[in-house]
Design a protein around this motif. Structure first.
Motif, PDB file in Angstrom:
ATOM      1  N   LEU A   9       0.913  -1.107   0.032  1.00 41.35           N
ATOM      2  CA  LEU A   9       0.131   0.128  -0.086  1.00 41.35           C
ATOM      3  C   LEU A   9       0.703   1.370  -0.038  1.00 41.35           C
ATOM      4  O   LEU A   9       0.463   2.151  -0.652  1.00 41.35           O
ATOM      5  CB  LEU A   9      -0.951  -0.157   1.200  1.00 41.35           C
ATOM      6  CG  LEU A   9      -1.976   1.004   1.392  1.00 41.35           C
ATOM      7  CD1 LEU A   9      -2.964   1.058   0.079  1.00 41.35           C
ATOM      8  CD2 LEU A   9      -2.660   1.015   2.714  1.00 41.35           C
ATOM      9  N   PHE A  34      -5.565   6.823   2.700  1.00 36.09           N
ATOM     10  CA  PHE A  34      -5.864   5.469   2.935  1.00 36.09           C
ATOM     11  C   PHE A  34      -6.834   5.006   3.872  1.00 36.09           C
ATOM     12  O   PHE A  34      -7.671   4.256   3.756  1.00 36.09           O
ATOM     13  CB  PHE A  34      -4.694   4.772   3.348  1.00 36.09           C
ATOM     14  CG  PHE A  34      -3.452   4.792   2.198  1.00 36.09           C
ATOM     15  CD1 PHE A  34      -4.005   4.831   0.940  1.00 36.09           C
ATOM     16  CD2 PHE A  34      -1.983   4.813   2.337  1.00 36.09           C
ATOM     17  CE1 PHE A  34      -2.895   4.867  -0.223  1.00 36.09           C
ATOM     18  CE2 PHE A  34      -1.015   5.006   1.378  1.00 36.09           C
ATOM     19  CZ  PHE A  34      -1.379   4.664   0.101  1.00 36.09           C
ATOM     20  N   LYS A  37     -10.383   5.977   2.920  1.00 37.44           N
ATOM     21  CA  LYS A  37     -10.844   4.910   1.880  1.00 37.44           C
ATOM     22  C   LYS A  37     -11.037   3.353   2.439  1.00 37.44           C
ATOM     23  O   LYS A  37     -11.527   2.556   1.738  1.00 37.44           O
ATOM     24  CB  LYS A  37      -9.966   5.068   0.712  1.00 37.44           C
ATOM     25  CG  LYS A  37     -10.104   6.132  -0.197  1.00 37.44           C
ATOM     26  CD  LYS A  37      -9.106   6.203  -1.206  1.00 37.44           C
ATOM     27  CE  LYS A  37      -9.172   7.570  -2.287  1.00 37.44           C
ATOM     28  NZ  LYS A  37      -8.470   7.492  -3.175  1.00 37.44           N
ATOM     29  N   LYS A  39      -8.719   1.611   3.540  1.00 37.62           N
ATOM     30  CA  LYS A  39      -7.570   0.605   3.046  1.00 37.62           C
ATOM     31  C   LYS A  39      -6.700   0.530   4.230  1.00 37.62           C
ATOM     32  O   LYS A  39      -6.121  -0.690   4.499  1.00 37.62           O
ATOM     33  CB  LYS A  39      -6.764   1.378   2.065  1.00 37.62           C
ATOM     34  CG  LYS A  39      -7.526   1.408   0.569  1.00 37.62           C
ATOM     35  CD  LYS A  39      -6.431   2.277  -0.470  1.00 37.62           C
ATOM     36  CE  LYS A  39      -7.249   2.074  -1.625  1.00 37.62           C
ATOM     37  NZ  LYS A  39      -6.432   2.479  -2.904  1.00 37.62           N
ATOM     38  N   ARG A  41      -7.585   0.075   8.356  1.00 34.41           N
ATOM     39  CA  ARG A  41      -8.509   0.122   9.310  1.00 34.41           C
ATOM     40  C   ARG A  41      -8.185   0.362  10.913  1.00 34.41           C
ATOM     41  O   ARG A  41      -7.164   0.540  11.256  1.00 34.41           O
ATOM     42  CB  ARG A  41      -8.785  -1.194   9.348  1.00 34.41           C
ATOM     43  CG  ARG A  41      -9.505  -1.921   8.035  1.00 34.41           C
ATOM     44  CD  ARG A  41     -10.552  -0.914   7.429  1.00 34.41           C
ATOM     45  NE  ARG A  41     -11.232  -1.656   6.241  1.00 34.41           N
ATOM     46  CZ  ARG A  41     -12.280  -2.331   6.269  1.00 34.41           C
ATOM     47  NH1 ARG A  41     -12.756  -2.616   7.192  1.00 34.41           N
ATOM     48  NH2 ARG A  41     -12.670  -2.788   5.140  1.00 34.41           N
ATOM     49  N   PRO A  95     -15.064   0.116   1.586  1.00 39.40           N
ATOM     50  CA  PRO A  95     -14.418   0.476   0.191  1.00 39.40           C
ATOM     51  C   PRO A  95     -15.510   0.435  -1.093  1.00 39.40           C
ATOM     52  O   PRO A  95     -15.211   1.179  -1.611  1.00 39.40           O
ATOM     53  CB  PRO A  95     -13.287  -0.571   0.077  1.00 39.40           C
ATOM     54  CG  PRO A  95     -12.880  -1.021   1.344  1.00 39.40           C
ATOM     55  CD  PRO A  95     -13.982  -1.134   2.512  1.00 39.40           C
TER      56      PRO A  95
END
Length: 493
Positions: A9, A34, A37, A39, A41, A95
């Motif tokens: 990522l 990130f 979105k 990506k 958590r 997402p």
């Protein structure tokens, strides 16, 4: 060592070295993206600063500063001995619900309800075209822009900087500007105003809105002529007033109709453009002027006098405003320099009794603390050294010649297709087209050929239908007027 998925990522991050935004902020922006979105958590561990620095080939300090920035904002949290994690207080996003648009949904549509204001649907900007027979704008090519620039620059370099920049000042406006406006209006409009009778506003619309906010209550009755200025009427509606329209003929608003309304219900305000009625340009006849003032005294209503283009009257000297004959403080007089210099110059004024100005100034603070004193003072300089007065005399002569040419072109090139009266003043010709001509279609076709004209929708009312529009001549040169009329001639049957 962090997970391979997270490592992958972070390899997606790239930097714009030419950007003014620091690298650590670009990195924090990417990490935040990130998180938003989904990506990264809630509670997920991030790679260490040394690992990211090696992965992205940047300084470790840059990574540390990015982490610290996100911790300060509450997006990350650091646990001593354990590492850096996405904050456990963040609710994860799915997402699949985020879409693929590069523009965040939050920038396209608010998450809260917006009231529907149908009366604003007709508000639109005037498109920019090479040629224009507009709503009656001045020609900025004639304006004393160099003189205004020098006056503005002087305000920025002259002494007394704390007075200008160091603190807030009178919410009614700069004393220097208010004094200059009072003197100017006394000389040109036979008023007897002092600085204390003047309040600076950003233009006529702000003046109307301020008066509606400060003096109109829901349910109050406001009367104005039909057809009229829709933007003013929208302010009345927005204030939740009851708007009543009265007829306009070749002598202005029909004051007899106003008298009948006053006998039946309490009128709070009458909005009027007596010098050149908007949109028809007719002047309010002297007997109606006097009767309007008498009715205001008898029934106690406010007269809001919008004198938007006083300085441009060709047949004889301009008619003195109602405010000059007001003996009981019933008139609020409004003017601006938008029609004198250019609509881009947002400078205007309200003139009224001292206690009215004091009240309006207090309410104005809720919207605009004090206005632009630097801009106002620059205009005051041009008033005090007579630059403005010289410019207006020059422009008046130019506009009169343009009016004569334009009316001659309408008479000869569009003979039998238009009906109009040569205006005694102002910057437009109220022109009624043959009923067979669809103004909306004509406006669209003219626009395709580089000419702007109104489609007439702004002058339509449920009980008033006309195939008429305002055709402005002042902002166009003689050559441009000839070309504009030629386009219209080629588009009509």
């Amino acid at each position: 060592m962090s997970s391979p998925i997270v490592q992958q990522l972070f390899t997606e991050i790239s930097f714009v070295t030419s950007s003014d935004r620091s690298l650590y902020l670009q990195l924090s922006d990417a990490i935040l993206s990130f998180i938003k979105k989904g990506k990264l958590r809630s509670g997920q561990k991030l790679p260490g600063s040394r690992e990211i620095a090696a992965l992205l080939q940047i300084n470790r300090i840059t990574v540390t500063k990015a982490y610290e920035e996100l911790q300060t904002q509450g997006w990350l949290e650091s646990l001593v001995g354990s590492g850096t994690f996405v904050s456990s207080h963040i609710v994860d996003h799915e997402p699949e619900n985020l879409g693929g648009s590069l523009v965040p949904a939050s920038l396209k549509k608010a998450g809260f309800a917006i009231p529907s204001l149908n009366y604003l649907a007709s508000v639109s900007d005037t498109p920019i075209t090479e040629l224009h027979l507009d709503d009656g704008y001045p020609d900025p090519r004639l304006a004393p822009l160099k003189e205004f620039y020098r006056a503005y620059r002087t305000q920025l370099t002259r002494s007394g900087l704390y007075d200008k920049f160091g603190s807030y000042s009178n919410s009614a406006g700069s004393g220097y500007y208010r004094e200059a406006i009072a003197n100017y209006l006394n000389e040109t409009r036979a008023l007897q105003a002092k600085a204390s009778n003047v309040l600076s506003v950003r233009g006529t619309l702000m003046g109307i809105n301020l008066v509606c906010t400060a003096l109109i209550k829901p349910g109050d009755v406001i009367v104005s002529g039909i057809p009229g200025w829709k933007r003013a009427e929208h302010n009345f509606i927005h204030a939740r007033a009851k708007h009543i329209g009265i007829k306009v003929d070749e002598y202005g608003i029909v004051v007899d109709e106003l008298r009948e309304i006053c006998r039946k219900q309490k009128v709070r305000m009458v909005y009027v453009t007596p010098h050149h009625h908007y949109p028809t340009t007719v002047s309010l006849r002297i007997d109606r002027r006097l009767e309007l003032l008498r009715l205001a005294n008898e029934y106690g209503f406010i007269i809001f006098e919008d004198d938007y283009d006083y300085d441009f009257h060709y047949k004889h000297r301009p008619l003195l405003p109602l405010a000059s004959a007001d003996e009981n403080g019933m008139v609020i007089y409004c003017g601006s320099f938008g029609k004198s210099f250019s609509p881009a110059f947002r400078m205007g004024y309200l003139v009224a009794a001292e206690n009215v100005i004091q009240h309006l100034a207090k309410v104005r603070i809720l919207l605009d603390r004090q206005g632009d004193h630097i801009l106002d003072n620059a205009m005051a300089e041009l008033l005090n050294d007579n630059t403005t007065q010289r410019y207006l005399r020059k422009a008046l002569s130019v506009y009169e010649k343009r009016r004569d040419l334009f009316c001659d072109l309408l008479s000869t090139e569009l003979k039998g297709l238009v009906n109009f009266t040569i205006p005694e003043g102002g910057m437009t010709v109220w022109t009624e087209f043959d009923p067979s001509i669809n103004l909306e279609t004509l406006a669209k076709n003219a626009y395709s050929k580089g000419l702007y004209i109104s489609d007439g929708k702004g002058h339509q009312y449920p009980d008033y239908k006309t195939n008429g529009i305002r055709l402005g001549f002042a902002s166009s040169s003689k050559e441009e007027l000839i070309r504009g009329v030629a386009i219209l001639k080629g588009l009509v049957p």
